[in-house]
Structure formats: C-alpha cells, structure tokens
Design a protein around this motif. Structure first.
Motif, PDB file in Angstrom:
ATOM      1  N   THR A  15       6.470  22.593 104.187  1.00  0.00           N
ATOM      2  CA  THR A  15       6.672  21.720 103.046  1.00  0.00           C
ATOM      3  C   THR A  15       7.823  20.779 103.369  1.00  0.00           C
ATOM      4  N   ASP A 231      -2.207  16.265 105.640  1.00  0.00           N
ATOM      5  CA  ASP A 231      -1.173  17.236 105.983  1.00  0.00           C
ATOM      6  C   ASP A 231      -1.660  18.634 105.630  1.00  0.00           C
ATOM      7  N   HIS A 232      -0.853  19.635 105.982  1.00  0.00           N
ATOM      8  CA  HIS A 232      -1.253  21.020 105.747  1.00  0.00           C
ATOM      9  C   HIS A 232      -1.299  21.368 104.267  1.00  0.00           C
ATOM     10  N   ASN A 233      -0.415  20.775 103.471  1.00  0.00           N
ATOM     11  CA  ASN A 233      -0.457  21.057 102.038  1.00  0.00           C
ATOM     12  C   ASN A 233      -1.810  20.662 101.450  1.00  0.00           C
ATOM     13  N   SER A 234      -2.332  19.514 101.874  1.00  0.00           N
ATOM     14  CA  SER A 234      -3.649  19.075 101.405  1.00  0.00           C
ATOM     15  C   SER A 234      -4.744  19.998 101.912  1.00  0.00           C
ATOM     16  N   TYR A 236      -4.469  23.211 102.620  1.00  0.00           N
ATOM     17  CA  TYR A 236      -4.447  24.490 101.914  1.00  0.00           C
ATOM     18  C   TYR A 236      -4.867  24.358 100.461  1.00  0.00           C
ATOM     19  N   LEU A 237      -4.653  23.189  99.866  1.00  0.00           N
ATOM     20  CA  LEU A 237      -5.166  22.950  98.522  1.00  0.00           C
ATOM     21  C   LEU A 237      -6.690  22.936  98.549  1.00  0.00           C
ATOM     22  N   HIS A 257       1.745  31.160 107.804  1.00  0.00           N
ATOM     23  CA  HIS A 257       1.272  30.813 106.458  1.00  0.00           C
ATOM     24  C   HIS A 257       0.736  32.042 105.731  1.00  0.00           C
ATOM     25  N   THR A 261       2.230  33.322 102.069  1.00  0.00           N
ATOM     26  CA  THR A 261       1.402  33.323 100.857  1.00  0.00           C
ATOM     27  C   THR A 261       0.967  34.720 100.422  1.00  0.00           C
ATOM     28  N   GLN A 266      -2.605  32.311  96.090  1.00  0.00           N
ATOM     29  CA  GLN A 266      -3.259  31.585  97.183  1.00  0.00           C
ATOM     30  C   GLN A 266      -3.228  32.366  98.495  1.00  0.00           C
TER      31      GLN A 266
END
Length: 341
Positions: A15, A231-234, A236-237, A257, A261, A266
């Motif tokens: 993040t 990106d990774h946030n997108s 994982y969403l 990750h 989590t 998630q």
C-alpha cells in the motif's frame, strides 16, 4: 525469472502507506546512502532471532545456532581472521517484503534473506554484518569486496555463473493466489486453467508463461482470460469481488499477502506454485559469491547443516515460505540458460 523483476513486482503489492513507511525507514537507517551497514539483529551470542521486527510478516522464532568447527575451518583465512561475514542485500530504497525490508524499529533490516545470512554466519562462527544497498550497488559491493556474499533473492543463471559462484537455498517459484474459501488448486498442468480468468502483471516472467499457456489452450479449443490491473490493490479488489478467479505472481509476494490478510474478510491462500524457470527446470535462488573466492562451499555446507538440523525448515516456516524449500544446497547447480537469463 530474474530477481530484479521479482523485486519490482513485490513492491507493487505494498500500500502507499506501507511503501512510504518503509522508504522513510530505509533512509533513516542509512542517511540516504546507497551502501550502508545494518545491525546484525541477533538476540544474544549463540542465537539468531528469525522474523524479528517483521511487522506481522513472520512468526518470530529464536533459534540456538552453534559454530560448527569443521565448517568454520573451510572459511577463507582472511574472512576467518576478520571474524565477520559481510552479507550484501539489495533492498534500497523501499525493500521487498517478506524477503528484505526495514523492520518495525524503522532502522533494522529484517526479512527472510538477511535472516538466512545471519544463520549461516553463526554456523561458520562469524559475526554477521548486513550491508543494505540498491540492487545494482549490491553487485558492485560484492565485486569490490564491500561484501563477501549476497543473500538477496538472486536467481541462479548461467550468465551470472560467468562471474559468480552460487550456493542454492530456495526454489524460485511463481504462485497462484485465490480467496481462502476457493477450493481450486493448480497442479502444474496448464489445462487446469481452462475457463479461468487470471490477473497478472504486465512485462513480467509470469505474464510470458501465462500467455504461452493461453496460446496452448486456444489451440485446444479452450479459453483462458488474462486480466491486467494498474496495481496490486486493484488486483486484490478484483479477486475479492470475484472479477478474477486467481492472481499469478511471485511466490514470496503472494506468501506475504496471504500472511497480511489471514485474519481479514479478504483472506487468501496459495493455490499452487510453478517454477520461475519454466516446466523443464526448477529455478533456484542462491547465495552469491565472487568466483574463486573459496566461500561458496562453506556457505553451502552451512546451509546443509541448517537443513539437516531442522533450523532451515524453521526459518522458512517463520516467513511462510515452506513451499520454496530445497532438500540440499548445491554449488553452482544448473541455472537459467543463456537465452533466458
């Protein structure tokens, strides 16, 4: 899979807040310098604390490690006389969890890689001095004698063997990540991916492998959908919302990750691994020494001692990397060929 590619894409998993904190810690530790020593991080003489200051990325364990006289006698005389093992790590500017990054005290380099360097040093009767730098300067430091050995996710390749010697210690793996309650598993056969939607980072080794599988499935009349995210946030969403079935990326980053989590809605799990070198060769991560330095053998022997007495397994387990275990450390094993180095 070359290690700088892995490093770049492990960083994408952070993040913005974490990346900023790690960068601040890195610069605080070294005053912005690209070549800086970091404290050894051992709990006391005869012990190595693995997973120390890990910010939840590892389960801390204190391992009692004794010098093995027959192995320390193998160490080149100049290093033995100096009494320190200079361990090079290329984790500046912002680190790459869980392998090497600035810990919770914002100054000490932690991670699986420096931890193994400390364990090896203890077996060889040496005090570890971990020197953190940029990836490029890490090799410059080894060439110039500022470090003796690199523990920094370096892939064994035939190209690098022209200049360096290796002592392998981890498999170089890619992995599939799925929601924790998903029962799908990748068994090594690309046909398992038929009908799946898979996210992958553009320009990576894993993308190349995935697109080859997509082409094979298409020729067999089956479909594989490949998705890309900024990106990774997108990513994982998309995974948590069901827009993709799985994410394909470097195993250490996925292991990190999964750990982060584990206690959240998630939560994810690793659904299988695949060699970064492809189907016909198991890629290997290796300690790296200068050619003809005389250090590769004692390092390999020290790793094999740790494997035999179970402390190697404890080290991997602490960092959730047990699926990258090797049965033995090899000196200069077959590496990625020259046309894929």
């Amino acid at each position: 899979m070359t290690s700088h590619v892995i490093r770049r894409h492990l960083l994408r998993g952070l993040t913005a807040a974490t990346a900023t904190a790690l960068l601040a810690g890195s610069l605080a530790a070294c005053g912005g310098d690209s070549e800086a020593a970091t404290t050894a991080g051992s709990a006391a003489a005869g012990t190595v604390t693995v997973g120390r200051l890990s910010n939840g990325a590892a389960r801390e364990a204190i391992l009692k490690v004794s010098e093995v006289k027959s192995l320390s006698a193998e160490v080149p005389a100049a290093i033995r006389k100096r009494g320190t093992l200079l361990v090079g790590v290329g984790a500046l500017p912002s680190g790459f969890p869980p392998l090497a990054y600035v810990g919770g005290d914002q100054k000490t380099l932690t991670g699986a890689e420096p931890d193994l360097g400390r364990l090896v040093a203890a077996v060889l009767g040496l005090k570890p001095e971990v020197r953190n730098s940029t990836w490029e300067n890490m090799f410059v430091g080894l060439d110039s004698g500022k470090s003796d050995v690199l523990f920094s996710n370096v892939t064994d390749t035939e190209e690098r063997k022209r200049k360096y010697e290796f002592a392998s210690y981890r498999q170089d793996n890619l992995a599939f990540e799925v929601p924790k309650n998903d029962t799908w598993t990748f068994d090594g056969d690309y046909r398992t991916l038929a009908g799946k939607t898979v996210a992958v980072s553009s320009g990576t080794n894993q993308e190349r492998i995935l697109l080859e599988w997509k082409k094979k499935l298409r020729s067999e009349g089956r479909k594989l959908t490949v998705k890309y995210y900024q990106d990774h946030n997108s990513t994982y969403l998309a995974l948590s919302s069901g827009k993709i079935d799985t994410y394909f990326g470097p195993n250490p980053g996925i292991a990190y990750h999964v750990t982060q989590t584990a206690k959240t809605p998630q939560a994810t799990r690793t659904a299988g691994t695949f060699s970064g070198a492809g189907a016909t060769l198991q890629g290997l991560i290796a300690a790296t020494t200068k050619k003809d330095s005389g250090l590769a053998k004692p390092v390999a022997d020290a790793i094999n001692h740790l494997i035999k007495n179970g402390q190697y397994a404890q080290w991997l387990k602490a960092w959730n990397l047990s699926n990258e275990a090797v049965t033995t450390s090899q000196i200069n094993p077959p590496g990625l060929p020259l046309d894929n180095s």
